[in-house]
Design a protein around this motif. Structure first.
Motif, mmCIF file in Angstrom:
data_model
loop_
_atom_site.group_PDB
_atom_site.id
_atom_site.type_symbol
_atom_site.label_atom_id
_atom_site.label_comp_id
_atom_site.label_asym_id
_atom_site.label_seq_id
_atom_site.Cartn_x
_atom_site.Cartn_y
_atom_site.Cartn_z
ATOM 1 N N TRP A 12 1.123 -1.314 0.083
ATOM 2 C CA TRP A 12 -0.073 -0.108 0.042
ATOM 3 C C TRP A 12 0.732 1.114 -0.139
ATOM 4 O O TRP A 12 1.740 1.168 0.759
ATOM 5 C CB TRP A 12 -1.004 -0.073 1.166
ATOM 6 C CG TRP A 12 -2.037 -0.989 1.212
ATOM 7 C CD1 TRP A 12 -2.232 -2.078 0.167
ATOM 8 C CD2 TRP A 12 -3.095 -0.835 2.100
ATOM 9 N NE1 TRP A 12 -3.438 -2.429 0.408
ATOM 10 C CE2 TRP A 12 -4.019 -2.130 1.664
ATOM 11 C CE3 TRP A 12 -3.476 -0.241 3.256
ATOM 12 C CZ2 TRP A 12 -5.129 -2.448 2.270
ATOM 13 C CZ3 TRP A 12 -4.687 -0.663 3.908
ATOM 14 C CH2 TRP A 12 -5.702 -1.865 3.472
ATOM 15 N N GLY B 186 -0.845 -6.004 1.708
ATOM 16 C CA GLY B 186 -1.299 -5.123 2.952
ATOM 17 C C GLY B 186 -2.641 -5.784 3.572
ATOM 18 O O GLY B 186 -2.436 -7.035 3.921
ATOM 19 N N LEU C 227 -0.751 0.601 8.535
ATOM 20 C CA LEU C 227 -1.760 0.059 7.524
ATOM 21 C C LEU C 227 -3.025 0.138 8.455
ATOM 22 O O LEU C 227 -2.963 -0.456 9.543
ATOM 23 C CB LEU C 227 -1.322 -1.176 7.028
ATOM 24 C CG LEU C 227 -0.054 -1.298 6.272
ATOM 25 C CD1 LEU C 227 0.200 -2.667 5.563
ATOM 26 C CD2 LEU C 227 -0.075 -0.056 5.077
ATOM 27 N N LYS D 41 -11.769 -4.122 1.480
ATOM 28 C CA LYS D 41 -12.032 -2.673 1.152
ATOM 29 C C LYS D 41 -12.291 -1.719 2.215
ATOM 30 O O LYS D 41 -12.947 -2.330 3.184
ATOM 31 C CB LYS D 41 -12.845 -2.384 -0.084
ATOM 32 C CG LYS D 41 -14.271 -2.729 0.075
ATOM 33 C CD LYS D 41 -15.145 -2.599 -1.237
ATOM 34 C CE LYS D 41 -16.660 -3.158 -0.721
ATOM 35 N NZ LYS D 41 -17.589 -2.784 -1.986
ATOM 36 N N VAL E 17 -1.936 -6.196 -4.491
ATOM 37 C CA VAL E 17 -1.176 -5.072 -3.432
ATOM 38 C C VAL E 17 -1.235 -5.872 -2.025
ATOM 39 O O VAL E 17 -2.344 -6.479 -1.328
ATOM 40 C CB VAL E 17 -2.128 -3.878 -3.351
ATOM 41 C CG1 VAL E 17 -1.680 -2.792 -2.311
ATOM 42 C CG2 VAL E 17 -2.399 -3.424 -4.634
ATOM 43 N N GLN F 69 -7.550 -0.566 7.852
ATOM 44 C CA GLN F 69 -8.767 -0.607 7.313
ATOM 45 C C GLN F 69 -9.989 -0.718 7.895
ATOM 46 O O GLN F 69 -9.965 -1.319 9.112
ATOM 47 C CB GLN F 69 -8.440 -2.059 6.302
ATOM 48 C CG GLN F 69 -9.405 -2.190 5.019
ATOM 49 C CD GLN F 69 -9.160 -1.762 3.973
ATOM 50 O OE1 GLN F 69 -8.922 -0.480 3.728
ATOM 51 N NE2 GLN F 69 -8.844 -2.469 2.983
ATOM 52 N N SER G 246 -3.099 0.436 -3.805
ATOM 53 C CA SER G 246 -4.214 0.744 -2.837
ATOM 54 C C SER G 246 -5.033 -0.558 -3.117
ATOM 55 O O SER G 246 -5.020 -1.050 -4.224
ATOM 56 C CB SER G 246 -4.945 2.107 -2.888
ATOM 57 O OG SER G 246 -5.672 2.264 -4.072
ATOM 58 N N ASP G 247 -6.106 -0.792 -2.409
ATOM 59 C CA ASP G 247 -7.132 -1.643 -2.612
ATOM 60 C C ASP G 247 -7.961 -1.415 -3.854
ATOM 61 O O ASP G 247 -8.571 -2.224 -4.517
ATOM 62 C CB ASP G 247 -8.055 -1.718 -1.270
ATOM 63 C CG ASP G 247 -8.648 -0.718 -0.819
ATOM 64 O OD1 ASP G 247 -8.065 0.481 -0.930
ATOM 65 O OD2 ASP G 247 -10.030 -0.491 -0.916
#
Length: 455
Positions: A141, A210, A294, A216, A208, A296, A182-183
């Motif tokens: 990422w 990460g 990182l 997402k 990617v 999410q 990125s996602d």
């Protein structure tokens, strides 16, 4: 007879000589298989001598009229040959060349020479190799990513367009695309090369490194009230994150730090043993990889079934803490007879459904635009149907209960009085003389009562 055959082959030779300059164009994607066409157009093609050559590379493959076959040193090894002409097609005059595992070095001009009884014809094929590539192959990422689309040899009239996961990518940047990993940038990248007469395509996957679960940002997760649920927090297997945790954003506290769903260094998912309404809300999965933070986010939506009464009928309603993604509801009823045999009732639709006499297990399944989101189940017992009886029956039962309660109160009073009398007699028995006096007084009182009645 020999003269006639010579004339026929001579005519074919003259006819084909004028079109020798024509070049057939074939395009293959790097790593795949391609077939270079070569058809014998004579009335009698067998036996024929066939030779495949590549410009500046010499012989690729050849077959003598006797049937013996030879491969060029650059195209053959003991373990496997990347080129072949299937002999099963020779009888049909098909001497097409198959090339496996295409590379850029295979691109160029090929010639197929067919010799029959002293006459020969040449067919020329231009093989172009198209390839889509990504660098670095597995970025993390935030890294800079370069995507390239190449056609070897390149055509000057070619125009390149890019798509990401079958969606047009803007801006259309020609042969090269530069993006941030990125996602949103992960998936299948396809370059389409348009020419005046053709369109060629090649694809490459961009993965990617990460957090791979949730996939997402702001992913919605669905859990049934009272069930066990795993909050995902999974990093790429090649990573070993530090200080990884799952925290609830509206409270700001880390949750279930010592209740990980896995012992691996890259899976930091946590388990909620029993989902309660307070678990609903937004969460964050995060960790530090190579001095880079990182994270999410995700949202947990809690689903439950609410029971209610409407005109004596039990109603079941499927309720979610956030139903914004729900497009439809579906109910499945399962019941069991005394032998344990399962029976599935007809499917009902809608957020709320009546139960009536349909007791047993009810499951609400809720769907979004991309299919099933989740489900929640409840049990409806037989006692739930008693509320549907007539009001007169309810009044009769109520009167019976009140009468029994009144009798119970009277019985308790009698028992209490008997207990008091018993206690008093025990206190008196401790003093025998007092008992005699009380007994004598009681006898005298009874005699006076009798005399008064006689008078």
């Amino acid at each position: 007879m020999m003269l006639v055959e010579s004339l026929v082959f001579g005519m074919i030779f003259l006819l084909t000589k004028g079109v020798r300059s024509e070049v057939t164009e074939v395009v293959g994607e790097a790593g795949s298989q391609v077939v270079l066409p070569c058809m014998c157009e004579a009335a009698q093609c067998d036996p024929a001598a066939i030779t495949w050559n590549k410009e500046s590379k010499g012989t690729v493959w050849r077959k003598q009229s006797s049937g013996l076959q030879y491969w060029g040193s650059n195209w053959f090894n003991r373990e496997n040959s990347r080129v072949q002409c299937p002999h099963s097609k020779f009888g049909k005059g098909d001497y097409s060349l198959e090339i496996n595992g295409l590379t850029k070095d295979d691109a160029g001009l090929y010639t197929c020479k067919v010799e029959i009884k002293g006459h020969s014809t040449d067919k020329r094929i231009m093989l172009r190799i198209i390839e889509a590539s990504v660098f670095p192959s597995t970025p993390m990422w935030g890294d800079n990513v370069s995507l390239r689309c190449s056609v070897t040899p390149w055509r000057e009239d070619a125009v390149v367009y890019w798509t990401l996961n079958r969606q047009s990518f803007t801006p259309k940047a020609g042969r090269a695309v530069e993006v941030k990993a990125s996602d949103k940038m992960a998936g299948t990248w396809t370059c389409s090369v348009h020419t005046s007469s053709n369109e060629w395509r090649a694809s490459v996957e961009l993965s990617v490194a990460g957090i791979i679960q949730p996939a997402k940002q702001d992913t919605k997760l669905y859990a049934a009230l009272g069930s066990s649920f795993t909050m995902p927090c999974v990093f790429s297997p090649s990573l070993s994150p530090r200080a990884a945790l799952v925290e609830k954003l509206d409270s700001g506290f880390q949750i279930f730090n010592n209740r990980s769903a896995s012992s691996s260094s890259w899976d930091k998912s946590i388990v909620i043993q029993e989902v309660v309404p307070e678990n609903e809300g937004r969460y964050r999965c995060g960790g530090i990889v190579e001095r880079r933070r990182l994270s999410q986010t995700m949202q947990l939506v809690v689903a439950k079934i609410v029971k209610s009464k409407k005109k004596g009928t039990t109603m079941l309603s499927c309720q979610l803490s956030d139903p914004s993604e729900v497009t439809s509801y579906e109910w499945v009823h399962v019941s069991y007879d005394i032998n344990g045999t399962e029976s599935v009732g007809p499917v009902q639709y809608g957020q709320t459904v009546p139960v009536k006499e349909d007791f047993g297990e009810w499951t609400c399944r809720y769907f979004g635009t991309n299919g099933l989101l989740g489900n929640v189940t409840t049990q409806v017992h037989l006692m739930a149907g008693l509320s549907g009886e007539k009001s007169s029956g309810v009044s009769s039962n109520t009167g019976t209960v009140i009468g029994l309660s009144f009798l119970l109160v009277i019985l308790l009073l009698i028992l209490a009085q008997m207990y008091k009398n018993h206690r008093r007699r025990r206190r008196i028995l401790q003093y025998p003389a007092l008992e005699t006096i009380v007994h004598t007084i009681s006898n005298e009182r009874e005699e006076r009562e009798k005399d008064r009645v006689k008078k």
